[in-house]
Design a protein around this motif. Structure first.
Motif, PDB file in Angstrom:
ATOM      1  N   VAL A  27      46.974  42.347  29.059  1.00 29.68           N
ATOM      2  CA  VAL A  27      45.772  41.613  29.462  1.00 29.68           C
ATOM      3  C   VAL A  27      45.826  41.307  30.956  1.00 29.68           C
ATOM      4  CG1 VAL A  27      44.496  39.451  29.172  1.00 29.68           C
ATOM      5  CG2 VAL A  27      45.397  40.640  27.160  1.00 29.68           C
ATOM      6  N   ILE A  28      46.995  40.879  31.434  1.00 30.92           N
ATOM      7  CA  ILE A  28      47.153  40.605  32.866  1.00 30.92           C
ATOM      8  C   ILE A  28      46.902  41.875  33.673  1.00 30.92           C
ATOM      9  CG2 ILE A  28      48.828  39.993  34.666  1.00 30.92           C
ATOM     10  CD1 ILE A  28      50.117  38.096  32.572  1.00 30.92           C
ATOM     11  N   ALA A  29      47.427  43.002  33.209  1.00 30.04           N
ATOM     12  CA  ALA A  29      47.213  44.274  33.906  1.00 30.04           C
ATOM     13  C   ALA A  29      45.739  44.647  33.944  1.00 30.04           C
ATOM     14  CB  ALA A  29      48.020  45.383  33.228  1.00 30.04           C
ATOM     15  N   CYS A  30      45.041  44.407  32.864  1.00 34.69           N
ATOM     16  CA  CYS A  30      43.601  44.694  32.823  1.00 34.69           C
ATOM     17  C   CYS A  30      42.850  43.819  33.820  1.00 34.69           C
ATOM     18  CB  CYS A  30      43.077  44.475  31.411  1.00 34.69           C
ATOM     19  SG  CYS A  30      41.346  44.941  31.187  1.00 34.69           S
ATOM     20  N   LEU A  31      43.205  42.540  33.881  1.00 36.23           N
ATOM     21  CA  LEU A  31      42.564  41.632  34.846  1.00 36.23           C
ATOM     22  C   LEU A  31      42.838  42.079  36.275  1.00 36.23           C
ATOM     23  CD1 LEU A  31      43.386  38.216  33.147  1.00 36.23           C
ATOM     24  CD2 LEU A  31      41.109  39.216  33.417  1.00 36.23           C
ATOM     25  N   GLN A  32      44.073  42.478  36.537  1.00 37.72           N
ATOM     26  CA  GLN A  32      44.417  42.930  37.884  1.00 37.72           C
ATOM     27  C   GLN A  32      43.597  44.164  38.272  1.00 37.72           C
ATOM     28  OE1 GLN A  32      48.635  43.403  37.275  1.00 37.72           O
ATOM     29  NE2 GLN A  32      49.118  41.347  38.029  1.00 37.72           N
ATOM     30  N   ALA A  33      43.394  45.074  37.319  1.00 41.17           N
ATOM     31  CA  ALA A  33      42.613  46.275  37.596  1.00 41.17           C
ATOM     32  C   ALA A  33      41.152  45.939  37.862  1.00 41.17           C
ATOM     33  CB  ALA A  33      42.724  47.251  36.427  1.00 41.17           C
ATOM     34  N   GLU A  34      40.582  45.066  37.043  1.00 44.32           N
ATOM     35  CA  GLU A  34      39.178  44.687  37.237  1.00 44.32           C
ATOM     36  C   GLU A  34      38.984  43.977  38.576  1.00 44.32           C
ATOM     37  OE1 GLU A  34      37.472  42.586  33.955  1.00 44.32           O
ATOM     38  OE2 GLU A  34      37.182  44.451  32.817  1.00 44.32           O
ATOM     39  N   GLN A  35      39.950  43.145  38.939  1.00 43.66           N
ATOM     40  CA  GLN A  35      39.846  42.437  40.219  1.00 43.66           C
ATOM     41  C   GLN A  35      40.002  43.387  41.401  1.00 43.66           C
ATOM     42  OE1 GLN A  35      42.834  39.545  39.272  1.00 43.66           O
ATOM     43  NE2 GLN A  35      41.444  38.355  37.989  1.00 43.66           N
ATOM     44  N   ALA A  36      40.574  44.568  41.145  1.00 41.91           N
ATOM     45  CA  ALA A  36      40.680  45.599  42.183  1.00 41.91           C
ATOM     46  C   ALA A  36      39.485  46.546  42.159  1.00 41.91           C
ATOM     47  CB  ALA A  36      41.971  46.385  42.006  1.00 41.91           C
ATOM     48  N   GLY A  37      38.517  46.291  41.267  1.00 41.20           N
ATOM     49  CA  GLY A  37      37.310  47.105  41.204  1.00 41.20           C
ATOM     50  C   GLY A  37      37.413  48.327  40.321  1.00 41.20           C
ATOM     51  N   ALA A  38      38.410  48.353  39.421  1.00 38.63           N
ATOM     52  CA  ALA A  38      38.600  49.499  38.527  1.00 38.63           C
ATOM     53  C   ALA A  38      38.293  49.102  37.091  1.00 38.63           C
ATOM     54  CB  ALA A  38      40.021  50.043  38.653  1.00 38.63           C
ATOM     55  N   ASP A  39      38.371  50.088  36.198  1.00 38.69           N
ATOM     56  CA  ASP A  39      38.070  49.854  34.786  1.00 38.69           C
ATOM     57  C   ASP A  39      39.308  49.491  33.982  1.00 38.69           C
ATOM     58  OD1 ASP A  39      35.324  50.728  35.127  1.00 38.69           O
ATOM     59  OD2 ASP A  39      36.119  52.774  35.215  1.00 38.69           O
TER      60      ASP A  39
END
Length: 307
Positions: free
Chosen positions: A179-191
């Motif tokens: 979940v943390i990895a997903c949040l980090q990706a979204e905050q970087a503008g990725a899916d």
């Protein structure tokens, strides 16, 4: 990135029938609004449980035996005694699917926890009433746009850890690192997040296994630090059986950025193409190896679920 721009590997076509489904909860079929477990359940309280995602085609659960092998191995490893076997699980899933009028294009999330606890503390011995079993089966078909547009990945600082911390081979309810990895990706503008292993090699994403194609060869991680997905193994086997060079190996972002193709594997989306990693386009957008693997996988599913 707006909400309209966001994509996930689990994007499904909207199906209003899912508003009225029945869900299996500890021996009973419950309407969706009434399908609950206790706040004392070890899965809710501690993430103490295992789950499997499976798909229903032509009235049969694809690769059911492989999913049960992983599930029961995981349950044994964490000392959860289910008291029933794979045949009993199959009866539960079939009963739930029939009750919902489902025969194909359905997805199941089977969840098993250590069960209800006597007190709100960690010790597993406080779960005194047996395991909890929940099966959510929904009408579910992946959206077509994922296979044309592809997924955007961002490399994230969150890693999949060593086996002695929390073995990534467990399909556990404890998914906070993902979940943390997903949040980090979204905050970087990725899916979705591309996660490295503890040594810095390319590993997996927060939700799926990851593959690249370089000069006609298919590469994926060693499997030491990622969920060893059923679909991942099927793709490896299909490559070996059909003359496509495939390697489970260490490789870095250098090789991933320069790949001709990249794709993700998972039970829900099968094979989902990757459009870019860290803002870098992957290949030319032509994906002949990915298309071939997708066709081979569809044929395999059809054989596996034939009457």
């Amino acid at each position: 990135m707006t909400d309209l721009d966001k994509k996930t590997t689990h994007d499904a076509e909207h199906d209003p029938r899912n508003d009225e489904i029945l869900i299996y909860v500890n021996g009973e079929l419950k309407p969706k609004a009434e399908a609950v477990v206790s706040v004392y359940d070890s899965g809710f309280m501690l993430g103490d449980g295992m789950w499997e995602g499976m798909r229903l085609y032509n009235g049969k659960w694809a690769f059911f035996d492989e999913h049960m092998d992983r599930l029961f191995n995981s349950l044994k490893a964490v000392s959860i005694d289910l008291g029933i076997g794979p045949d009993d699980i199959l009866e539960i899933l079939d009963k739930t699917a029939r009750a919902n009028g489902m025969t194909t294009d359905a997805h199941c999330r089977l969840m098993i926890t250590r069960g209800r606890k006597a007190k709100p503390f960690q010790h597993p011995g406080l779960s005194r009433w047996g395991a909890s079993i929940v099966a959510i089966i929904e009408h579910s078909k992946p959206v077509d746009r994922l296979h044309s547009a592809g997924i955007r990945l961002a490399t994230v600082p969150q890693v999949r850890g060593l086996p002695m911390s929390q073995d990534a081979k467990f399909n556990s309810h404890s998914k906070l690192n993902c979940v943390i990895a997903c949040l980090q990706a979204e905050q970087a503008g990725a899916d979705e997040g591309l996660m490295l292993d503890p040594h810095g090699f390319v590993n997996t994403t927060n939700a799926c296994n990851f593959f690249i194609v370089r000069r006609g060869e298919v590469w994926t991680s060693t499997g030491d630090y990622c969920m060893n997905g059923v679909t991942r193994q099927k793709v490896i086997d299909l490559c070996r059986d059909n003359g496509i060079p495939v390697f489970e190996k260490n490789y870095s972002l250098y090789e991933a950025y320069g790949a001709d193709e990249a794709f993700l594997t998972g039970t829900f989306g099968a094979q989902t193409p990757v459009a870019e990693i860290d803002g870098k386009p992957i290949g030319s957008g032509d994906r002949p190896i990915t298309r071939r693997i997708r066709d081979l996988y569809k044929e395999l599913v059809a054989r596996n679920t034939a009457a």
